[in-house]
Design a protein around this motif. Structure first.
Motif, mmCIF file in Angstrom:
data_model
loop_
_atom_site.group_PDB
_atom_site.id
_atom_site.type_symbol
_atom_site.label_atom_id
_atom_site.label_comp_id
_atom_site.label_asym_id
_atom_site.label_seq_id
_atom_site.Cartn_x
_atom_site.Cartn_y
_atom_site.Cartn_z
ATOM 1 N N VAL A 240 0.848 -1.191 0.000
ATOM 2 C CA VAL A 240 0.000 0.000 0.000
ATOM 3 C C VAL A 240 0.882 1.238 0.000
ATOM 4 C CG1 VAL A 240 -1.808 1.274 1.203
ATOM 5 C CG2 VAL A 240 -1.799 -1.234 1.282
ATOM 6 N N ILE A 241 0.656 2.109 -0.976
ATOM 7 C CA ILE A 241 1.387 3.370 -1.068
ATOM 8 C C ILE A 241 0.389 4.506 -0.897
ATOM 9 C CG2 ILE A 241 2.868 4.829 -2.500
ATOM 10 C CD1 ILE A 241 3.723 2.258 -3.954
ATOM 11 N N GLY A 246 -4.427 10.349 -2.161
ATOM 12 C CA GLY A 246 -5.094 9.053 -2.214
ATOM 13 C C GLY A 246 -4.139 7.904 -1.951
ATOM 14 N N THR A 247 -4.617 6.683 -2.164
ATOM 15 C CA THR A 247 -3.859 5.481 -1.836
ATOM 16 C C THR A 247 -3.914 4.463 -2.984
ATOM 17 O OG1 THR A 247 -4.232 5.714 0.549
ATOM 18 C CG2 THR A 247 -3.726 3.511 -0.259
ATOM 19 N N ILE A 248 -2.770 3.866 -3.250
ATOM 20 C CA ILE A 248 -2.677 2.793 -4.238
ATOM 21 C C ILE A 248 -2.412 1.483 -3.498
ATOM 22 C CG2 ILE A 248 -1.434 1.860 -6.227
ATOM 23 C CD1 ILE A 248 -0.553 4.707 -6.890
ATOM 24 N N THR A 249 -3.192 0.461 -3.819
ATOM 25 C CA THR A 249 -2.972 -0.865 -3.245
ATOM 26 C C THR A 249 -2.646 -1.852 -4.361
ATOM 27 O OG1 THR A 249 -4.528 -0.465 -1.422
ATOM 28 C CG2 THR A 249 -3.965 -2.763 -1.911
ATOM 29 N N PRO A 253 -0.627 -11.502 -4.976
ATOM 30 C CA PRO A 253 0.750 -11.354 -4.489
ATOM 31 C C PRO A 253 1.440 -10.190 -5.196
ATOM 32 C CG PRO A 253 0.675 -13.118 -6.105
ATOM 33 C CD PRO A 253 -0.726 -12.569 -6.016
ATOM 34 N N TRP A 254 1.677 -9.121 -4.487
ATOM 35 C CA TRP A 254 2.105 -7.871 -5.118
ATOM 36 C C TRP A 254 3.462 -7.971 -5.807
ATOM 37 C CZ3 TRP A 254 6.584 -5.324 -3.778
ATOM 38 C CH2 TRP A 254 7.149 -5.615 -2.534
ATOM 39 N N ASN A 255 4.324 -8.908 -5.382
ATOM 40 C CA ASN A 255 5.656 -9.022 -5.983
ATOM 41 C C ASN A 255 5.690 -9.992 -7.154
ATOM 42 O OD1 ASN A 255 5.325 -11.327 -4.221
ATOM 43 N ND2 ASN A 255 7.489 -11.740 -4.586
ATOM 44 N N SER A 262 -5.537 -1.225 -7.118
ATOM 45 C CA SER A 262 -6.691 -0.380 -6.796
ATOM 46 C C SER A 262 -6.220 0.989 -6.349
ATOM 47 C CB SER A 262 -7.538 -1.017 -5.684
ATOM 48 O OG SER A 262 -8.060 -2.259 -6.085
ATOM 49 N N ILE A 263 -6.968 2.001 -6.764
ATOM 50 C CA ILE A 263 -6.687 3.371 -6.327
ATOM 51 C C ILE A 263 -7.928 3.918 -5.637
ATOM 52 C CG2 ILE A 263 -5.833 5.644 -6.991
ATOM 53 C CD1 ILE A 263 -4.991 4.408 -9.678
#
Length: 332
Positions: A240-241, A246-249, A253-255, A262-263
């Motif tokens: 999660v950034i 706002g936020t980006i997820t 498996p993110w890697n 999702s934003i």
């Protein structure tokens, strides 16, 4: 299509995935020309799937007689330095799995050798080249979520509790940090750069490797990263950034190949971006290596030496704080 002859050092599961994705490379016909392993059975089993590949169990014979154009190193972490150094001294370009080595001095020395022998060296941080990360970088750089304030990422896997496995054996560079946490560190470095402060804590095994670690990084009291890695428990492997807009997820498996991105913006609006590509995704890393090699560049601009050095430096700081050391660290 140009032919490109690869040598494989460490013919295990990761190397199998790496080679399987050759079929998706459009610029070169990549093939396995030679395989090195200290275990003849492993090399021959791997060679059985690649007609014409020559098997070596002597590393000196491999670097002098295999005739490969580059090597992919996928051994346990503690052997990366040894094999990469030998190849570089024989001017064989090296694509080495992450982490490049198990210590900052080893990483520094490999880069010195690459520069001395004018031979390409690239750390195989494959997430850097995935389409999901290309999209993520674009979103952040375009300011979709504003200035980045925090990064939260988790990487975990319930590894078999075998004290002799690469996960738990200090001789092989075992532990959560170098195997899984290196991805979370890279994510932080990518969007936050060098932190000012590092605070780490870990649960360790009887042999002194980190089974579960938590790291807090901060920069100028304006940006923060909370990173978790584990071979003991299974956490939700999202990243999660968060920014001021706002936020980006990046979903689990993110890697690897995430379920999607999702934003969510501060005004309540949202967007979902699918992530899909053929194969596992190693083809993008391989293409970046081949492009760098063909251009004659000293290093890959998307994974420069500076980044590999910073990752190694941070990993050493964390290991020092949690009291983890490997027998092979001093071998430079």
């Amino acid at each position: 299509m140009k032919k490109f002859a690869w040598g494989i050092i460490g013919p295990g599961g990761i190397a199998s995935q790496f080679v399987a994705d050759f079929q998706w490379i459009n610029t070169h016909h990549c093939f396995v020309k030679a395989i090195y392993s200290h275990r003849k059975e492993s090399a021959e089993e791997f060679a059985g799937k690649h007609a014409g590949a020559e098997v070596f169990t002597d590393i000196d014979a491999f670097v002098t007689h295999s005739g490969v154009q580059a090597v992919y190193i996928a051994t346990p972490h503690s052997y990366h330095y040894k094999y990469a150094a030998i190849c570089l001294k024989h001017k064989i370009p090296v694509l080495c799995e992450k982490p490049l080595t198990i210590s900052y001095p080893q990483t520094q020395e490999l880069i010195h050798l690459a520069q001395q022998y004018q031979t390409l060296l690239m750390e195989g941080m494959w997430v850097r080249y995935l389409p999901s990360f290309s999209k993520l970088i674009h979103l952040v750089e375009e300011g979709d979520i504003g200035d980045v304030i925090s990064i939260k990422a988790s990487m975990s896997y319930r590894a078999p509790k075998d004290e002799n496995s690469r996960y738990y054996n200090p001789e092989l560079g075992g532990g959560a940090l170098l195997d899984l946490g290196i991805y979370t560190l890279f994510l932080s470095v990518l969007f936050m750069g060098r932190p000012d402060q590092v605070h780490a804590s870990a649960r360790k095994s009887a042999k002194g490797i980190d089974e579960h670690s938590v790291v807090l990084l901060s920069k100028k009291q304006q940006q923060y990263a909370l990173l978790e890695s584990s071979i003991l428990v299974k956490t939700k492997n999202d990243a999660v950034i968060s920014g001021c807009k706002g936020t980006i997820t990046i979903h689990e498996p993110w890697n690897e190949k995430p379920k999607g991105i999702s934003i969510e913006w501060n005004d309540g609006s949202t967007a979902d971006i699918p992530c899909e590509w053929p194969g596992s995704g190693f083809q993008y890393e391989t293409e970046a290596f081949l492009q760098t090699w063909e251009s004659g560049q000293a290093e890959c601009d998307r994974m420069p030496y500076q980044t590999s050095l910073l990752l190694a430096e941070l990993a050493d700081i964390i290991k020092n704080q949690i009291g983890v050391a490997y027998p092979a660290e001093g071998k430079v």
